[in-house]
Design an enzyme around this catalytic site. Structure first.
Site, PDB file in Angstrom:
ATOM      1  N   CYS A  91     -75.650 -11.423 -72.811  1.00  0.00           N
ATOM      2  CA  CYS A  91     -74.420 -10.959 -73.465  1.00  0.00           C
ATOM      3  C   CYS A  91     -74.345  -9.449 -73.270  1.00  0.00           C
ATOM      4  O   CYS A  91     -75.194  -8.719 -73.797  1.00  0.00           O
ATOM      5  CB  CYS A  91     -74.458 -11.309 -74.953  1.00  0.00           C
ATOM      6  N   GLY A  92     -73.355  -8.999 -72.498  1.00  0.00           N
ATOM      7  CA  GLY A  92     -73.279  -7.576 -72.161  1.00  0.00           C
ATOM      8  C   GLY A  92     -72.938  -6.717 -73.360  1.00  0.00           C
ATOM      9  O   GLY A  92     -73.610  -5.711 -73.630  1.00  0.00           O
ATOM     10  N   THR A  93     -71.919  -7.113 -74.115  1.00  0.00           N
ATOM     11  CA  THR A  93     -71.566  -6.324 -75.301  1.00  0.00           C
ATOM     12  C   THR A  93     -72.679  -6.415 -76.337  1.00  0.00           C
ATOM     13  O   THR A  93     -72.922  -5.460 -77.078  1.00  0.00           O
ATOM     14  CB  THR A  93     -70.243  -6.821 -75.923  1.00  0.00           C
ATOM     15  N   GLY A  94     -73.403  -7.560 -76.328  1.00  0.00           N
ATOM     16  CA  GLY A  94     -74.547  -7.697 -77.240  1.00  0.00           C
ATOM     17  C   GLY A  94     -75.663  -6.742 -76.893  1.00  0.00           C
ATOM     18  O   GLY A  94     -76.305  -6.144 -77.769  1.00  0.00           O
TER      19      GLY A  94
ATOM     20  N   GLU B 218     -73.810 -16.147 -79.474  1.00  0.00           N
ATOM     21  CA  GLU B 218     -72.466 -15.602 -79.318  1.00  0.00           C
ATOM     22  C   GLU B 218     -71.429 -16.319 -80.182  1.00  0.00           C
ATOM     23  O   GLU B 218     -71.416 -17.560 -80.264  1.00  0.00           O
ATOM     24  CB  GLU B 218     -72.008 -15.688 -77.852  1.00  0.00           C
ATOM     25  N   ARG B 219     -70.562 -15.534 -80.773  1.00  0.00           N
ATOM     26  CA  ARG B 219     -69.393 -16.055 -81.505  1.00  0.00           C
ATOM     27  C   ARG B 219     -68.597 -16.991 -80.581  1.00  0.00           C
ATOM     28  O   ARG B 219     -68.313 -16.628 -79.447  1.00  0.00           O
ATOM     29  CB  ARG B 219     -68.518 -14.886 -81.949  1.00  0.00           C
TER      30      ARG B 219
ATOM     31  N   ASN C 115     -65.579  -5.898 -79.821  1.00  0.00           N
ATOM     32  CA  ASN C 115     -65.818  -7.182 -80.494  1.00  0.00           C
ATOM     33  C   ASN C 115     -66.968  -6.990 -81.476  1.00  0.00           C
ATOM     34  O   ASN C 115     -67.758  -6.075 -81.358  1.00  0.00           O
ATOM     35  CB  ASN C 115     -66.115  -8.281 -79.462  1.00  0.00           C
TER      36      ASN C 115
ATOM     37  N   CYS D 262     -65.802  -8.250 -73.244  1.00  0.00           N
ATOM     38  CA  CYS D 262     -66.831  -9.109 -72.655  1.00  0.00           C
ATOM     39  C   CYS D 262     -67.491  -8.308 -71.536  1.00  0.00           C
ATOM     40  O   CYS D 262     -66.859  -8.077 -70.494  1.00  0.00           O
ATOM     41  CB  CYS D 262     -66.180 -10.388 -72.113  1.00  0.00           C
ATOM     42  N   GLY D 263     -68.706  -7.867 -71.752  1.00  0.00           N
ATOM     43  CA  GLY D 263     -69.358  -6.951 -70.813  1.00  0.00           C
ATOM     44  C   GLY D 263     -69.732  -7.625 -69.503  1.00  0.00           C
ATOM     45  O   GLY D 263     -69.362  -7.155 -68.418  1.00  0.00           O
TER      46      GLY D 263
ATOM     47  N   GLN E 161     -67.245 -18.261 -71.156  1.00  0.00           N
ATOM     48  CA  GLN E 161     -65.932 -17.651 -71.375  1.00  0.00           C
ATOM     49  C   GLN E 161     -64.999 -17.927 -70.186  1.00  0.00           C
ATOM     50  O   GLN E 161     -65.462 -18.105 -69.050  1.00  0.00           O
ATOM     51  CB  GLN E 161     -66.034 -16.121 -71.567  1.00  0.00           C
TER      52      GLN E 161
ATOM     53  N   HIS F 253     -70.439  -7.245 -83.596  1.00  0.00           N
ATOM     54  CA  HIS F 253     -71.837  -7.571 -83.327  1.00  0.00           C
ATOM     55  C   HIS F 253     -72.714  -7.282 -84.540  1.00  0.00           C
ATOM     56  O   HIS F 253     -72.536  -6.244 -85.197  1.00  0.00           O
ATOM     57  CB  HIS F 253     -72.363  -6.760 -82.132  1.00  0.00           C
TER      58      HIS F 253
ATOM     59  N   ASN G  52     -74.693 -15.701 -67.930  1.00  0.00           N
ATOM     60  CA  ASN G  52     -73.528 -15.818 -68.836  1.00  0.00           C
ATOM     61  C   ASN G  52     -72.372 -16.173 -67.910  1.00  0.00           C
ATOM     62  O   ASN G  52     -72.039 -15.379 -67.012  1.00  0.00           O
ATOM     63  CB  ASN G  52     -73.323 -14.469 -69.509  1.00  0.00           C
TER      64      ASN G  52
END
Ligand SMILES: N[C@H](CCC[C@H](N)C(=O)O)C(=O)O
Length: 276
Positions: A219-222, A210-211, A159, A75-76, A46, A161, A13
């Site tokens: 995706c860390g937050t994912g 990802e959005r 954010n 953003c993780g 990003q 999910h 990422n």
């Protein structure tokens, strides 16, 4: 003007990271989109802008912009790369860093082996905090998508999910269903869409559409959202290894009201200068 930047990634990422503590610049969404283009620009999932904090108890603030120019709350993978960046650039000598983001404050710890442990804060489940249009809070929302009913969980890691269970991520409908759910009207701020395959109570495989970007390698937050969803539905234990296409993350969550802890790598690829 000329801006120095560093290209980094967390499990593929990838990010363009700019120090706006010692540099001054204003980047509008059109310019961000141009820089994100992998043919005519630098190319990234990003853009991370590192800024001075607006509070005395914080070390930095960092702002996150998707490849489509939209600013996002958290953003993780970016948090881990941010920590590596401020140490490499000698913007701090601390290995425990408190940082403000639009989605909340994070505490980052950089280990001797270069891996970064991030306290990602507590997940939020109320529909208006995701945000998601729903009559009541649930972990099984039924969405009408192009005439078919899709069942998914939804939560916020700062954010938004959505998490969909699949038998195998290898043939998950990421490219077809991902964009339809990302832009679904019941997600007024759009949504990141995770496709999770549960391997055991301590292991999952995950792909994320990802959005504002599309499918990314990680995706860390994912990963945090998928593990939280699996734990609260009784499918997973407190400490889970998440295998993403770009590599693995370790995620821990002790339950309601507790922070999600994410641990993983952060890599620097190259430094450059760009005219903005
Ligand atoms: N890649 C990031 C997630 C960015 C989320 C962004 N796509 C959004 O719109 O929320 C991560 O590692 O958490």
């Amino acid at each position: 003007m000329m801006l120095h930047f560093t290209k980094m990634h967390g499990l593929g990422n990838d990010f363009m990271v700019i120090d706006l503590v010692t540099q001054r610049a204003r980047l509008d969404s059109e310019r961000i989109r141009a820089l994100a283009d992998r043919r005519f620009g630098i190319g990234f999932d990003q853009l991370l802008l590192v800024e001075p904090p607006s509070r005395p108890d914080m070390d930095f603030r960092y702002r996150i912009f998707n490849a489509d120019g939209s600013e996002v709350e958290n953003c993780g993978n970016g948090a881990r790369c941010f920590a590596r960046f401020v140490l490499d650039q000698k913007l701090t000598a601390r290995r425990e860093i408190a940082v403000q983001t639009a989605g909340g404050n994070l505490l980052l710890k950089v280990a001797d082996d270069g891996r970064v442990r991030v306290d990602m804060g507590a997940p939020r489940f109320a529909p208006d905090e995701i945000p998601l249009t729903a009559d009541a809070q649930s972990h099984d929302y039924a969405l009408d998508v192009d005439g078919q009913t899709i069942h998914l969980d939804a939560l916020s890691m700062g954010n938004p999910h959505a998490v969909i269970d699949v038998a195998s991520i290898d043939d998950a409908p990421v490219a077809t269903l991902g964009p339809l759910i990302e832009a679904h009207p019941r997600f007024p701020k759009r949504v990141n869409v995770g496709f999770m395959e549960v391997i055991s109570r301590q292991s999952v495989r995950l792909r994320v559409f990802e959005r504002g970007v599309g499918e990314t390698l990680a995706c860390g937050t994912g990963a945090c959202a998928a593990v939280v969803s699996g734990i609260r539905r009784g499918l997973l234990d407190q400490h889970v290894d998440v295998a993403l296409p770009g590599g693995a993350l370790s995620i821990e969550w002790a339950g309601s009201g507790q922070s999600v802890i994410m641990t993983g790598p952060a890599e620097r690829v190259f430094d450059g200068r760009v005219v903005v």
